[in-house]
Design a protein around this motif. Structure first.
Motif, PDB file in Angstrom:
ATOM      1  N   PHE A  36       0.809  -1.213   0.000  1.00 49.81           N
ATOM      2  CA  PHE A  36       0.000   0.000   0.000  1.00 49.81           C
ATOM      3  C   PHE A  36       0.840   1.259   0.000  1.00 49.81           C
ATOM      4  O   PHE A  36       0.542   2.215  -0.699  1.00 49.81           O
ATOM      5  CB  PHE A  36      -0.962  -0.012   1.187  1.00 49.81           C
ATOM      6  N   SER A  56      -3.193 -10.361   3.551  1.00 54.24           N
ATOM      7  CA  SER A  56      -3.545  -8.956   3.743  1.00 54.24           C
ATOM      8  C   SER A  56      -4.466  -8.408   2.662  1.00 54.24           C
ATOM      9  O   SER A  56      -5.175  -7.439   2.882  1.00 54.24           O
ATOM     10  CB  SER A  56      -2.280  -8.093   3.777  1.00 54.24           C
ATOM     11  N   ARG A  67      -6.953  -9.303  -1.075  1.00 54.43           N
ATOM     12  CA  ARG A  67      -7.744 -10.293  -1.798  1.00 54.43           C
ATOM     13  C   ARG A  67      -6.914 -11.040  -2.840  1.00 54.43           C
ATOM     14  O   ARG A  67      -5.925 -10.524  -3.360  1.00 54.43           O
ATOM     15  CB  ARG A  67      -8.950  -9.621  -2.449  1.00 54.43           C
ATOM     16  N   THR A  99      -7.166 -10.566  -7.696  1.00 55.15           N
ATOM     17  CA  THR A  99      -6.762  -9.389  -8.460  1.00 55.15           C
ATOM     18  C   THR A  99      -5.401  -9.604  -9.111  1.00 55.15           C
ATOM     19  O   THR A  99      -4.486 -10.107  -8.468  1.00 55.15           O
ATOM     20  CB  THR A  99      -6.688  -8.158  -7.539  1.00 55.15           C
ATOM     21  N   ILE A 158      -8.679   4.517  -1.372  1.00 55.50           N
ATOM     22  CA  ILE A 158      -9.899   3.737  -1.596  1.00 55.50           C
ATOM     23  C   ILE A 158      -9.569   2.428  -2.292  1.00 55.50           C
ATOM     24  O   ILE A 158     -10.068   1.359  -1.934  1.00 55.50           O
ATOM     25  CB  ILE A 158     -10.910   4.552  -2.429  1.00 55.50           C
ATOM     26  N   VAL A 159      -8.695   2.534  -3.277  1.00 53.85           N
ATOM     27  CA  VAL A 159      -8.281   1.319  -3.984  1.00 53.85           C
ATOM     28  C   VAL A 159      -7.637   0.333  -2.997  1.00 53.85           C
ATOM     29  O   VAL A 159      -7.960  -0.860  -2.998  1.00 53.85           O
ATOM     30  CB  VAL A 159      -7.300   1.644  -5.126  1.00 53.85           C
ATOM     31  N   ASP A 216      -8.050   0.144   0.233  1.00 51.66           N
ATOM     32  CA  ASP A 216      -9.071  -0.405   1.121  1.00 51.66           C
ATOM     33  C   ASP A 216      -9.881  -1.471   0.403  1.00 51.66           C
ATOM     34  O   ASP A 216     -10.244  -2.489   0.991  1.00 51.66           O
ATOM     35  CB  ASP A 216      -9.993   0.708   1.631  1.00 51.66           C
ATOM     36  N   GLY A 217     -10.157  -1.217  -0.871  1.00 53.11           N
ATOM     37  CA  GLY A 217     -10.911  -2.200  -1.639  1.00 53.11           C
ATOM     38  C   GLY A 217     -10.151  -3.494  -1.814  1.00 53.11           C
ATOM     39  O   GLY A 217     -10.730  -4.573  -1.932  1.00 53.11           O
ATOM     40  N   MET A 218      -8.840  -3.373  -1.839  1.00 51.76           N
ATOM     41  CA  MET A 218      -8.000  -4.567  -1.997  1.00 51.76           C
ATOM     42  C   MET A 218      -8.041  -5.439  -0.742  1.00 51.76           C
ATOM     43  O   MET A 218      -7.845  -6.639  -0.803  1.00 51.76           O
ATOM     44  CB  MET A 218      -6.555  -4.161  -2.268  1.00 51.76           C
ATOM     45  N   ARG A 219      -8.278  -4.809   0.391  1.00 53.33           N
ATOM     46  CA  ARG A 219      -8.266  -5.543   1.653  1.00 53.33           C
ATOM     47  C   ARG A 219      -9.484  -6.427   1.826  1.00 53.33           C
ATOM     48  O   ARG A 219      -9.417  -7.486   2.435  1.00 53.33           O
ATOM     49  CB  ARG A 219      -8.264  -4.552   2.824  1.00 53.33           C
ATOM     50  N   VAL A 220     -10.584  -5.944   1.286  1.00 48.89           N
ATOM     51  CA  VAL A 220     -11.848  -6.638   1.512  1.00 48.89           C
ATOM     52  C   VAL A 220     -11.909  -7.934   0.702  1.00 48.89           C
ATOM     53  O   VAL A 220     -11.605  -7.928  -0.478  1.00 48.89           O
ATOM     54  CB  VAL A 220     -13.017  -5.736   1.108  1.00 48.89           C
TER      55      VAL A 220
END
Lengths: 197, 197
Positions: free
Chosen positions: B93, B147, B149, B152, B184-185, B187-191
């Motif tokens: 990140f 950490s 997803r 991707t 935001i990107v 954070d989106g990767m974490r979910v």
DNA sequence: CACTATACGGAACGCGCGTTCCGTTTGTCA
DNA sequence: TGACAAACGGAACGCGCGTTCCGTATAGTG
């Protein structure tokens, strides 16, 4: 045909046919390659001379407008619909996905959204403003419902979606990749904060 | 100077000075406006004729390369460092954030990453490949650490970051907005997945 | 200082593309 | 069918920009 003064002049039949052909050709060409396609190419695809294109659309921008306006109309209509959905979060996210789908299929949309350096937006400006406002409503509702984070502006959200899809199409990624990317953006929007782990 | 056969010819002092000036001018111009700046402009900024520019860099692409290569070097070095960090998620990140920061400050980076339609990447190709590989390592490590997803690809991740920042700069958003977008990107990767609410 | 390889400046060229111009064709109406 | 406004086609023009060319200037050497 003698045109009486005050009477609305009628378009000649071949003129109407050509106008239609030009619009179709432009639609196809702009979708495939964006606004950068030469007018000559459009004319050729339409089986028409350049002069004819310019009689119907005095400027390349005029032709571009004619194509993109209808696209924007469609997206605006959808945005209006989604604005009354029961689940604001879902509404926002599915709207963004649909937006991305259309944008990656129709390359000219990128140019319209200002993704290319070209300043074609001049006369599409008000439509774009309305677009922004509409998405703003979807965003606000989703925020009010507690579905998405508060610290994001419409501009940023639009930039995320449009920019990502643009990059995807330039990199040759397929629609599926594009959808996943927008999905990541949506997921990122849901998270309030986050700590590294 | 008589150049003996076999001897390495020395560059004349004024030539060296001009080469330096051209590089500086190009650096500034490309940073500010991307690769699209005319060579004439670079020449003018350098206080030099176009011919001089072309003697030092036979092609615009050569000049572009000279500028961008060093940028890429820097980012590659950073990627190598981050590859050994203790927290793979944090490493990924913060690397993406640094990447975004540099890209939004130096517009030419977008063009290098293929964000513009221009095919300047021809000779930067191998550097870009290495770049992709390096980021791939950061991504894999973060994935292995649980950490981020799993679904991707590097291409998608790069597209998200580069595309978003590009859009941001075109829309006139500031560095802060850019940082939030990349956030935001991330954070989106974490979910892992997510359900609408 | 003289001499020459080296470098310089910038006019000129080629090309792509938006746009215009004009001689020719065609649809329409009497 | 004859006549004419309307529409057509595509050659030509202007402009921006990458690239080349060549007459001039100058750094370095003996």
């Amino acid at each position: 045909m003698k045109t009486e003064p005050g009477e609305i002049p009628h378009m000649r039949s071949d003129a109407m046919r050509n106008r239609e052909r030009i619009l179709e050709a432009a639609e196809a060409a702009f979708s495939a390659d964006g606004v950068s396609v030469p007018i000559d190419t459009v004319a050729e695809r339409a089986g028409v001379g350049v002069g004819t294109v310019y009689r119907h659309f005095p400027t390349k921008e005029d032709l571009f407008e004619a194509i993109v306006m209808t696209r924007l109309e469609g997206l605006l209509a959808l945005a209006r619909d989604e604005a009354t959905a029961e689940l604001p979060g879902k509404a926002l996210f599915s709207y963004l996905q649909e937006f991305a789908r259309q944008a990656s299929a129709k390359h000219d949309l990128f140019d319209a959204m200002g993704a290319a350096g070209i300043d074609f937006k001049t006369r599409c400006a008000e439509k774009l403003e309305e677009m922004k406002a509409r998405i703003g409503i979807l965003l606000s509702r989703a925020q009010a419902a507690g579905s998405v984070r508060q610290d994001t502006s419409v501009d940023e959200l639009i930039g995320l979606v449009v920019g990502s899809c643009h990059a995807a199409s330039l990199a040759g990624l397929d629609d599926d990749a594009c959808r996943r990317m927008v999905g990541i953006v949506c997921d990122g929007m849901r998270v309030p904060a986050a700590t590294y782990r």
